[in-house]
Design an enzyme around this catalytic site. Structure first.
Site, PDB file in Angstrom:
ATOM      1  N   GLU A  83       7.397   3.581  12.071  1.00  0.00           N
ATOM      2  CA  GLU A  83       5.908   3.621  12.717  1.00  0.00           C
ATOM      3  C   GLU A  83       6.208   2.412  13.028  1.00  0.00           C
ATOM      4  O   GLU A  83       4.928   2.429  14.131  1.00  0.00           O
ATOM      5  CB  GLU A  83       5.607   3.657  10.967  1.00  0.00           C
ATOM      6  CG  GLU A  83       3.844   3.099  11.082  1.00  0.00           C
ATOM      7  CD  GLU A  83       2.929   3.391   9.328  1.00  0.00           C
ATOM      8  OE1 GLU A  83       1.744   2.458   9.742  1.00  0.00           O
ATOM      9  OE2 GLU A  83       3.958   3.641   8.815  1.00  0.00           O
ATOM     10  N   GLU A  89       0.848  -1.350   0.430  1.00  0.00           N
ATOM     11  CA  GLU A  89      -0.037  -0.316  -0.302  1.00  0.00           C
ATOM     12  C   GLU A  89       0.387   1.360  -0.350  1.00  0.00           C
ATOM     13  O   GLU A  89       1.160   1.992  -0.671  1.00  0.00           O
ATOM     14  CB  GLU A  89      -1.135  -0.186   1.329  1.00  0.00           C
ATOM     15  CG  GLU A  89      -1.421   1.227   1.276  1.00  0.00           C
ATOM     16  CD  GLU A  89      -1.602   1.851   2.812  1.00  0.00           C
ATOM     17  OE1 GLU A  89      -1.344   3.443   3.135  1.00  0.00           O
ATOM     18  OE2 GLU A  89      -2.573   0.972   3.400  1.00  0.00           O
TER      19      GLU A  89
END
Length: 427
Positions: A140, A68
């Site tokens: 992240e 993604e």
């Protein structure tokens, strides 16, 4: 185009399956200036193992989320910048079983729609760009590791589905990221980013014939790619549930009580019905929302505070309920929640008045979505046994009775696996 009419709302969905297999759904909304679209891929973080043309394939955790991210990074342009220049807002997200690419805009709708279709249909992976992305996603992952609420959710899912792809964080781990190669990304893209494994939903200000023609012309560039792909649903081996205890820097302990559904589909069903999914949510509202007697008792005893909430997840191949919040005594909270769940079958007949109130509140929440093209597209689900829209959900909720909830309760609670996770202060 086929037409699905919703006369109660004076709305309709127009649909067509294109020659390359892409399923397109249009919801023209009179009086709205904004247009929203979502291109959805039937592929998520739980799909690291699958069977393609008879061959079992295993891939590193986090690859769907990685893919993604990489779809926005092209050779000589940045997708987000192009949407911004066109006055559009774009985003994407990966769940356990889906990857969605979305945009909304009031101007340059056609240009934004073509951009959405082209950037998702045109992969660009290089070793240099892939290695650079690994560092970004690793940051992240580490950020979320320091988030107690995120860790409570992630560990709760791990405790329910040990040894399955659901036990892995959606973003994967630093170790699994290091294993992802350009070949892995190309294989995942080729397997799942096929038009016949995708749906496009557009709602808001649009002229159906014009938009459909634009999509058809665009998709003529991307031929159908037939292959036999089978998903592997998570099948945890633990039958008794798990308890997990973590230590983190928290100002107050946290706890979750989980109910893992053990799916037993009825004859002819390929997925859990929309009625069962919405009924399960309404059942949890009856006993654990802020308006319930049980919530009020726990709150006034000081066992929970306004951090308490619940989540119902029903996706391809699995279903679960998670009840969680901050508490001074995690063991006491989990015990109380377990007791309430055990009492549901005996108490549900006393909930007729509460059921009507909760049903109206839930209906109100869904009806509010009808005023937002973004909400309508984000709520849309085009896979499984048929498309599901906000309008379908409202109609199903409006027909639910307490007897339906009793049956759904009996089906779910007779065959669930409990578990719990607690996060205590570091000593």
């Amino acid at each position: 185009m086929k037409t699905i009419n919703y006369p109660n709302f004076d709305e309709q969905i127009l649909s067509e399956t294109l020659p390359n297999g892409l399923k397109v759904f249009l919801n023209p909304m009179a009086g709205f200036k904004r247009t929203s679209a979502v291109l959805s891929v039937n592929y998520g973080s739980a799909d690291t193992s699958f069977v393609r043309d008879g061959k079992l394939i295993n891939q590193p955790a986090g690859i769907a989320h990685f893919l993604e991210h990489k779809m926005f990074d092209k050779k000589d342009y940045d997708v987000f910048e192009l949407f911004n220049k066109n006055g559009g807002r774009s985003n994407a997200y990966t769940s356990f079983t889906k990857t969605n690419y979305v945009f909304s805009s009031t101007d340059n709708v056609n240009e934004n729609l073509e951009l959405l279709l082209d950037f998702v249909m045109q992969p660009y992976f290089t070793e240099e760009k892939v290695n650079r992305e690994k560092g970004i996603i690793a940051q992240e992952i580490n950020m979320y590791k320091n988030d107690p609420d995120n860790q409570l959710f992630t560990t709760s899912v791990q405790s329910m589905y040990p040894g399955t792809a659901l036990a892995d964080d959606i973003a994967g781990s630093e170790e699994s990221l290091s294993e992802i190669t350009v070949d892995d990304l190309n294989l995942a893209y080729d397997t799942f980013y096929r038009p016949e494994n995708m749906t496009l939903m557009i709602s808001g200000n649009l002229i159906p014939d014009e938009i459909m023609e634009l999509v058809k012309t665009n998709q003529a560039k991307y031929p159908k790619r037939d292959m036999d792909v089978k998903f592997i649903n998570p099948q945890p081996k633990n039958e008794t549930g798990e308890t997990r205890i973590l230590s983190m820097d928290v100002s107050r302990p946290k706890a979750s009580f989980t109910l893992r559904g053990n799916i037993n589909l009825k004859k002819g069903q390929s997925t859990i019905s929309l009625k069962d999914e919405l009924g399960l949510s309404l059942l949890m509202n009856l006993f654990f929302s802020e308006n319930s007697v049980q919530y009020d008792d726990l709150y006034h005893q000081g066992i929970i505070d306004d951090s308490f909430s619940f989540e119902v997840e029903v996706e391809r191949g699995f279903e679960f309920v998670m009840l969680a919040g901050d508490t001074d005594n995690p063991e006491q909270l989990v015990g109380k929640l377990h007791d309430i769940v055990d009492q549901i079958p005996a108490l549900i007949d006393t909930k007729q008045e509460e059921f009507e109130l909760q049903k109206r509140e839930l209906l109100g929440n869904y009806i509010a979505m009808m005023d937002s093209p973004e909400a309508i597209t984000n709520q849309f689900y085009g896979f499984g046994d048929g498309p599901q829209t906000v309008y379908d959900e409202i109609e199903v909720i409006s027909k639910l009775t307490l007897e339906d909830i009793k049956q759904i309760s009996a089906d779910f609670l007779a065959n669930y696996t409990p578990g719990c996770v607690t996060i205590g202060k570091k000593v």
